[in-house]
Design a protein around this motif. Structure first.
Motif, mmCIF file in Angstrom:
data_model
loop_
_atom_site.group_PDB
_atom_site.id
_atom_site.type_symbol
_atom_site.label_atom_id
_atom_site.label_comp_id
_atom_site.label_asym_id
_atom_site.label_seq_id
_atom_site.Cartn_x
_atom_site.Cartn_y
_atom_site.Cartn_z
ATOM 1 N N SER A 1 66.052 23.720 -23.831
ATOM 2 C CA SER A 1 65.966 22.922 -22.606
ATOM 3 C C SER A 1 64.649 23.128 -21.867
ATOM 4 N N GLN B 1 65.986 17.185 -17.152
ATOM 5 C CA GLN B 1 66.909 16.790 -18.209
ATOM 6 C C GLN B 1 66.539 15.422 -18.788
ATOM 7 N N LYS C 1 72.180 19.949 -19.321
ATOM 8 C CA LYS C 1 71.016 19.876 -20.199
ATOM 9 C C LYS C 1 70.608 18.441 -20.525
#
Length: 283
Positions: free
Chosen positions: A227, A120, A69
């Motif tokens: 996320s 990410q 993440k």
């Protein structure tokens, strides 16, 4: 409960980094945070042709990795990265033909493209020397934690090149402003930790012995968030550089409507009603 991705789609859109063992840098997975360590401390962690390519491929693949993440990039020892290795890159470049030189500069630019395109958030933990391509990697990260003793230098003009390397003339002015970027790119001088914090290049400062812990803790905190929403935020921050205001507002309207379809949005609402903290799952 959202449906899992179709197995037919998963084959081409989901990969795992379990067992990933790069040859040219260290890789660790700590919970939902991936840690990249440039690991040539005796030379202040310079990049080589091979490490450029392997880093590029890692960041490209992160677009298909769900369990990671957030990413933290650091250098081993007391330095972040001294740039391209003088003996293994700079020397050979002086002997190359134009097509080979262009292949190299496009490869280095592809690393920045991959860092910006991966969903990410990327954190740079900057200590000591952060120069040349190292400064570019820090610049291409989403967030930067540095030490007061860090020295970031876009020193391309110091070696007879232009400051316009790997997207520096596009990205750096958006972080620190056109005038300050011009100062750094024309002079090649070092930007210290305190000055970098004042300019907004560094987001936070930490003591050298607390740098990695501070950066990892921040990355882990972000990794607990939505996320999908973070990936959308990163994409829009990047895409809106070249949009007009009206176009940007429309794009954000579409992006937010998409996010409202996620289960994380529903989880946040139900947690708020129940006076609880939401637990996001990225769907």
């Amino acid at each position: 409960m959202s449906k899992p991705i179709s197995p037919h789609l998963a084959n081409g859109n989901r990969i795992s980094l379990a067992g990933f063992a790069p040859q040219h840098f260290r890789w660790e997975q700590r919970g939902a945070v991936g840690l990249v360590t440039l690991n040539r401390p005796d030379r202040k962690n310079p990049l080589t042709f091979d490490s450029y390519a392997e880093l590029r491929d890692l960041f490209r693949n992160l677009s298909y990795v769900e369990e990671i993440k957030a990413i933290v990039v650091q250098g081993a020892g007391e330095n972040f990265c001294s740039g391209g290795d003088v003996h293994e890159i700079i020397g050979p470049l002086t002997q190359m033909s134009m097509p080979d030189l262009l292949a190299f500069t496009r490869m280095t630019g592809d690393l920045v493209k991959a860092m910006r395109a991966c969903p990410q958030p990327v954190f740079a933990a900057i200590d000591g020397v952060c120069a040349g391509a190292g400064a570019i990697m820090a610049m291409a990260s989403d967030l930067r934690v540095a030490t007061a003793r860090s020295k970031t230098a876009f020193l391309f003009t110091r070696v007879g090149l232009a400051g316009c390397d790997m997207g520096a003339c596009a990205i750096l002015p958006r972080i620190v402003g056109q005038g300050r970027a011009s100062d750094l790119l024309y002079s090649g001088r070092s930007l210290g930790g305190e000055e970098g914090l004042q300019w907004g290049f560094h987001n936070r400062l930490a003591a050298p012995d607390e740098l990695l812990e501070t950066t990892m803790a921040w990355a882990a905190e972000i990794a607990t968030g939505p996320s999908f929403g973070h990936a959308m935020t990163k994409r829009m921050l990047h895409q809106e550089w070249s949009m007009g205001v009206d176009e940007a507002i429309e794009s954000e309207a579409q992006a937010q409507a998409i996010c409202m379809m996620t289960q994380d949005f529903h989880r946040a609402y139900h947690a708020f009603v129940a006076k609880q903290r939401p637990v996001f799952e990225g769907d």
